[in-house]
Design an enzyme around this catalytic site. Structure first.
Site, PDB file in Angstrom:
ATOM      1  N   CYS A   1      66.504  32.227  54.320  1.00 27.58           N
ATOM      2  CA  CYS A   1      65.796  32.072  53.053  1.00 27.58           C
ATOM      3  C   CYS A   1      64.861  30.867  53.114  1.00 27.58           C
ATOM      4  O   CYS A   1      65.275  29.755  53.424  1.00 27.58           O
ATOM      5  CB  CYS A   1      66.821  31.890  51.928  1.00 27.58           C
ATOM      6  SG  CYS A   1      66.092  31.790  50.300  1.00 27.58           S
TER       7      CYS A   1
ATOM      8  N   GLU B   1      58.963  33.935  48.518  1.00 28.64           N
ATOM      9  CA  GLU B   1      59.514  34.996  49.358  1.00 28.64           C
ATOM     10  C   GLU B   1      60.378  35.948  48.543  1.00 28.64           C
ATOM     11  O   GLU B   1      61.032  35.543  47.588  1.00 28.64           O
ATOM     12  CB  GLU B   1      60.407  34.402  50.454  1.00 28.64           C
ATOM     13  CG  GLU B   1      59.683  33.642  51.515  1.00 28.64           C
ATOM     14  CD  GLU B   1      60.649  33.062  52.538  1.00 28.64           C
ATOM     15  OE1 GLU B   1      61.807  33.529  52.601  1.00 28.64           O
ATOM     16  OE2 GLU B   1      60.251  32.141  53.256  1.00 28.64           O
TER      17      GLU B   1
END
Length: 368
Positions: free
Chosen positions: A349, A100
């Site tokens: 996250c 990511e």
């Protein structure tokens, strides 16, 4: 199945080379130094995604480049854009693993949060990043490629927006991938390339004390952030396994060494967990803990993004955050409550990656 290896058998990205390494490679292959400078210019100023776009490089040398390297090793899988302008990217690595990257719009510019590892071994009990254990480190090229693809996303919009800030706070522990992260920092900071100022770059660590000391001696003038999240050893060890190896005494000795060596401020990241670490007593402990380095430290209070797999944790209510903040301010602590970004997308996250992998597994089961 993706290969779990730090020595993949695919062609490396040319982003993996620092400018000096690219010059050395070009000379080794019969070219002059200026040729490497031309290639560097194509990569980081013109931001091409193919060697064939380099019109002032000979066809023979382009063929050699294509034989040895790729430009960008990442494949864009998913892009999520929030109402507040935050953009979350899911990239696929050449071995099929997923990472990511997040773009945040700040009042001072575009800030990109990069990932440094596939998975994480630090084992923070509240974090989505650690739901999948570390598979491998990213190399310098794979970290740099995240910046280049985010910049490409904005280049294609034609509005002249430029990535101006970088935070190394994505999935993984940067100091557990020290060499690659250091090369990445020097690549993006290079005056002849992206030229992102060192003071516009922040590296965050969970507290590898020996690496903080090493980093202090590198002469890299970037900002350092430490994921603290608790003001005493008992509490920190219960939510951050790393504290069992590097308790607060070792960590703060390293931080003091860093400040003495660099004369640079350290930011402490403190995620607010309801009923866990957010009492006024915790705030007083934190104020006492940071008293010795108060002039060169800063506390960032972070609203918690809930993760379904960690449902024992919830976000501290606004009034608890305000009470915590007030105690810090009364003690003279420089602190701020972090502005939230991307609350309407997979904000935490590691969340987008984790959710995508779940969907991929479900699809695979259906197809069996």
């Amino acid at each position: 199945m993706p290969k779990k290896t730090d020595t993949p058998d695919y062609k490396p990205s040319i982003y993996s080379l620092t400018r000096d390494e690219l010059i050395a490679w070009a000379i080794e292959h019969g070219e002059k130094k200026f040729r490497a400078s031309q290639i560097w210019d194509w990569l980081y100023k013109k931001r091409v995604q193919s060697f064939d776009e380099m019109t002032n490089i000979s066809k023979d040398f382009i063929a050699l480049l294509n034989e040895n390297f790729v430009v960008n090793p990442l494949k864009q899988r998913i892009v999520q854009e929030s109402a507040d302008g935050t953009v979350k990217y899911l990239f696929e690595l050449p071995d099929g693993m997923l990472i990511e990257t997040v773009l945040m719009r700040q009042h001072y510019g575009l800030s990109v949060c990069v990932t440094t590892q596939v998975g994480c071994n630090i084992g923070c009990t509240f974090c989505a990043s650690g739901l999948i254990k570390k598979q491998r480190d990213l190399n310098n090229g794979e970290i740099t490629a995240q910046i280049m693809l985010v910049q490409k996303y904005f280049d294609e919009r034609g509005q002249g927006e430029r990535v101006s800030h970088i935070v190394v706070m994505g999935i993984g522990e940067p100091f557990d991938n020290y060499t690659n992260v250091l090369k990445f920092l020097r690549t993006v900071n290079d005056d002849n390339g992206l030229a992102i100022g060192a003071r516009h770059i922040t590296v965050s660590t969970s507290g590898l004390a020996h690496k903080i000391r090493e980093f202090a001696n590198e002469g890299v003038q970037v900002n350092l952030a430490v994921s603290l999240h608790a003001p005493n050893n008992e509490l920190r060890s219960s939510i951050m396994r790393i504290n069992r190896s590097f308790p607060l005494e070792k960590l703060f000795a390293a931080i003091e060494y860093y400040i003495e060596t660099t004369n640079r401020r350290v930011t402490f990241e403190y995620i607010m967990l309801n009923g866990v670490n957010d009492t006024p007593e915790n705030a007083q402990e934190l104020a006492d803990l940071t008293k010795k380095i108060r002039k060169l430290s800063y506390v960032n209070l972070i609203p918690y993004n809930p993760v379904s797999e960690h449902d024992q944790y919830s976000r501290s209510p606004k009034e608890r955050v305000e009470a915590f903040y007030d105690v810090l301010k009364k003690n003279g602590v420089n602190c701020v409550v972090r502005q939230e970004h991307g609350t309407d997308i997979d904000a935490a996250c590691g969340q987008l990656r984790s959710n995508t992998m779940k969907r991929d597994r479900q699809k695979a089961k259906v197809g069996q």
